[in-house]
Structures are given as C-alpha cells and as structure tokens.
Motif scaffolding. Structure first.
Motif, PDB file in Angstrom:
ATOM      1  N   HIS A  57      -3.240   2.130  -7.343  1.00  0.00           N
ATOM      2  CA  HIS A  57      -4.214   1.301  -6.629  1.00  0.00           C
ATOM      3  C   HIS A  57      -4.701   2.018  -5.365  1.00  0.00           C
ATOM      4  N   GLU A  58      -3.809   2.674  -4.651  1.00  0.00           N
ATOM      5  CA  GLU A  58      -4.210   3.459  -3.475  1.00  0.00           C
ATOM      6  C   GLU A  58      -5.206   4.544  -3.875  1.00  0.00           C
ATOM      7  N   PHE A  59      -4.955   5.164  -5.008  1.00  0.00           N
ATOM      8  CA  PHE A  59      -5.875   6.181  -5.527  1.00  0.00           C
ATOM      9  C   PHE A  59      -7.250   5.568  -5.803  1.00  0.00           C
ATOM     10  N   LEU A  60      -7.257   4.377  -6.432  1.00  0.00           N
ATOM     11  CA  LEU A  60      -8.527   3.711  -6.709  1.00  0.00           C
ATOM     12  C   LEU A  60      -9.286   3.435  -5.413  1.00  0.00           C
ATOM     13  N   VAL A  61      -8.586   2.976  -4.392  1.00  0.00           N
ATOM     14  CA  VAL A  61      -9.223   2.689  -3.104  1.00  0.00           C
ATOM     15  C   VAL A  61      -9.815   3.974  -2.508  1.00  0.00           C
ATOM     16  N   LEU A  62      -9.078   5.076  -2.602  1.00  0.00           N
ATOM     17  CA  LEU A  62      -9.585   6.363  -2.105  1.00  0.00           C
ATOM     18  C   LEU A  62     -10.853   6.789  -2.854  1.00  0.00           C
ATOM     19  N   LYS A  63     -10.962   6.366  -4.097  1.00  0.00           N
ATOM     20  CA  LYS A  63     -12.136   6.680  -4.909  1.00  0.00           C
ATOM     21  C   LYS A  63     -13.264   5.669  -4.694  1.00  0.00           C
ATOM     22  N   GLY A  64     -13.042   4.689  -3.803  1.00  0.00           N
ATOM     23  CA  GLY A  64     -14.068   3.692  -3.516  1.00  0.00           C
ATOM     24  C   GLY A  64     -14.091   2.536  -4.486  1.00  0.00           C
ATOM     25  N   GLU A  65     -13.024   2.382  -5.257  1.00  0.00           N
ATOM     26  CA  GLU A  65     -12.933   1.318  -6.257  1.00  0.00           C
ATOM     27  C   GLU A  65     -12.041   0.203  -5.732  1.00  0.00           C
ATOM     28  N   ALA A  66     -12.598  -0.998  -5.606  1.00  0.00           N
ATOM     29  CA  ALA A  66     -11.854  -2.124  -5.043  1.00  0.00           C
ATOM     30  C   ALA A  66     -11.189  -2.988  -6.116  1.00  0.00           C
ATOM     31  N   ARG A  67     -11.579  -2.808  -7.372  1.00  0.00           N
ATOM     32  CA  ARG A  67     -11.014  -3.640  -8.441  1.00  0.00           C
ATOM     33  C   ARG A  67      -9.594  -3.223  -8.790  1.00  0.00           C
ATOM     34  N   GLN A  68      -8.847  -4.168  -9.353  1.00  0.00           N
ATOM     35  CA  GLN A  68      -7.497  -3.909  -9.835  1.00  0.00           C
ATOM     36  C   GLN A  68      -7.571  -3.253 -11.215  1.00  0.00           C
ATOM     37  N   MET A  69      -6.443  -2.709 -11.677  1.00  0.00           N
ATOM     38  CA  MET A  69      -6.387  -2.045 -12.975  1.00  0.00           C
ATOM     39  C   MET A  69      -6.930  -2.925 -14.096  1.00  0.00           C
ATOM     40  N   ASP A  70      -6.521  -4.174 -14.100  1.00  0.00           N
ATOM     41  CA  ASP A  70      -6.890  -5.053 -15.211  1.00  0.00           C
ATOM     42  C   ASP A  70      -8.343  -5.508 -15.159  1.00  0.00           C
ATOM     43  N   GLU A  71      -9.065  -5.148 -14.119  1.00  0.00           N
ATOM     44  CA  GLU A  71     -10.476  -5.494 -13.995  1.00  0.00           C
ATOM     45  C   GLU A  71     -11.394  -4.346 -14.424  1.00  0.00           C
ATOM     46  N   LEU A  72     -10.823  -3.188 -14.687  1.00  0.00           N
ATOM     47  CA  LEU A  72     -11.603  -2.025 -15.099  1.00  0.00           C
ATOM     48  C   LEU A  72     -11.852  -2.064 -16.603  1.00  0.00           C
ATOM     49  N   THR A  73     -12.979  -1.511 -17.027  1.00  0.00           N
ATOM     50  CA  THR A  73     -13.224  -1.384 -18.466  1.00  0.00           C
ATOM     51  C   THR A  73     -12.263  -0.321 -18.996  1.00  0.00           C
ATOM     52  N   PRO A  74     -12.004  -0.308 -20.298  1.00  0.00           N
ATOM     53  CA  PRO A  74     -11.130   0.739 -20.850  1.00  0.00           C
ATOM     54  C   PRO A  74     -11.629   2.151 -20.531  1.00  0.00           C
ATOM     55  N   GLN A  75     -12.938   2.342 -20.551  1.00  0.00           N
ATOM     56  CA  GLN A  75     -13.494   3.660 -20.249  1.00  0.00           C
ATOM     57  C   GLN A  75     -13.241   4.032 -18.787  1.00  0.00           C
ATOM     58  N   GLU A  76     -13.434   3.077 -17.886  1.00  0.00           N
ATOM     59  CA  GLU A  76     -13.194   3.345 -16.464  1.00  0.00           C
ATOM     60  C   GLU A  76     -11.714   3.613 -16.211  1.00  0.00           C
ATOM     61  N   LEU A  77     -10.864   2.806 -16.826  1.00  0.00           N
ATOM     62  CA  LEU A  77      -9.419   2.976 -16.663  1.00  0.00           C
ATOM     63  C   LEU A  77      -8.989   4.353 -17.153  1.00  0.00           C
ATOM     64  N   ASN A  78      -9.491   4.758 -18.302  1.00  0.00           N
ATOM     65  CA  ASN A  78      -9.159   6.065 -18.852  1.00  0.00           C
ATOM     66  C   ASN A  78      -9.580   7.180 -17.893  1.00  0.00           C
ATOM     67  N   LYS A  79     -10.794   7.076 -17.372  1.00  0.00           N
ATOM     68  CA  LYS A  79     -11.306   8.089 -16.449  1.00  0.00           C
ATOM     69  C   LYS A  79     -10.439   8.174 -15.187  1.00  0.00           C
ATOM     70  N   PHE A  80     -10.138   7.009 -14.591  1.00  0.00           N
ATOM     71  CA  PHE A  80      -9.350   6.998 -13.362  1.00  0.00           C
ATOM     72  C   PHE A  80      -7.907   7.443 -13.597  1.00  0.00           C
ATOM     73  N   LEU A  81      -7.293   6.991 -14.692  1.00  0.00           N
ATOM     74  CA  LEU A  81      -5.913   7.397 -14.976  1.00  0.00           C
ATOM     75  C   LEU A  81      -5.824   8.893 -15.218  1.00  0.00           C
ATOM     76  N   SER A  82      -6.784   9.443 -15.934  1.00  0.00           N
ATOM     77  CA  SER A  82      -6.785  10.890 -16.187  1.00  0.00           C
ATOM     78  C   SER A  82      -6.847  11.658 -14.876  1.00  0.00           C
ATOM     79  N   GLU A  83      -7.762  11.252 -14.022  1.00  0.00           N
ATOM     80  CA  GLU A  83      -7.911  11.924 -12.732  1.00  0.00           C
ATOM     81  C   GLU A  83      -6.665  11.724 -11.862  1.00  0.00           C
TER      82      GLU A  83
END
Length: 82
Positions: free
Chosen positions: A22-48
């Motif tokens: 979640h801290e990583f998501l915030v650093l990327k400018g993403e305020a949503r929680q994991m379960d609010e991301l689309t599968p494609q977005e989640l895959n992209k963020f988890l990979s990174e």
C-alpha cells in the motif's frame, strides 16, 4: 512453536507485507486499496513492486522464497491466486 503463535506470526507478516505494498501504491500516486484495482492494474503494480522491493534496506537481495511469500500474502488478502 505453538500453532496459535505461528498463525499470529503469519497474520502479522501478511499485514506488514500488504502495508508495504500500500505504501508503494501511495508513492505511485494511487490512493485505492488492492481490492479496488482492476486485475490489469493489480498485475502491473505487483510486478513493479516485486522488482522494486527485491532488495532489502541493507541492499541485499531477498531470497526467491521471500518474494514468493510476498505473493502468498497478497493472494491470501485478495482471496485468489495470482
């Protein structure tokens, strides 16, 4: 180790790993929680995230098993396999 204590340790570890993501998501400018991301977005963020956090604070790389444990924590939180 007693089973109850082991379960608590796993829960604590999972919470910690999800909080790091979640801290990583915030650093990327993403305020949503994991379960609010689309599968494609989640895959992209988890990979990174996994590429970015493959090194510990002391600059040593995590063991491959540790990265699998990160994924297992995310799977547990999301309720499905990645």
């Amino acid at each position: 180790m007693i089973d109850g204590q082991e379960n608590e340790n796993i829960k604590t570890k999972t919470k910690h790993e999800v909080a790091r993501f979640h801290e990583f998501l915030v650093l990327k400018g993403e305020a949503r929680q994991m379960d609010e991301l689309t599968p494609q977005e989640l895959n992209k963020f988890l990979s990174e995230f996994l590429v970015t956090f493959r090194k510990k604070k002391d600059n040593e790389e995590y063991e491959p098993n540790s990265l699998r444990e990160f994924c297992a924590s995310f799977e547990k939180t999301m309720g499905f396999a990645l």
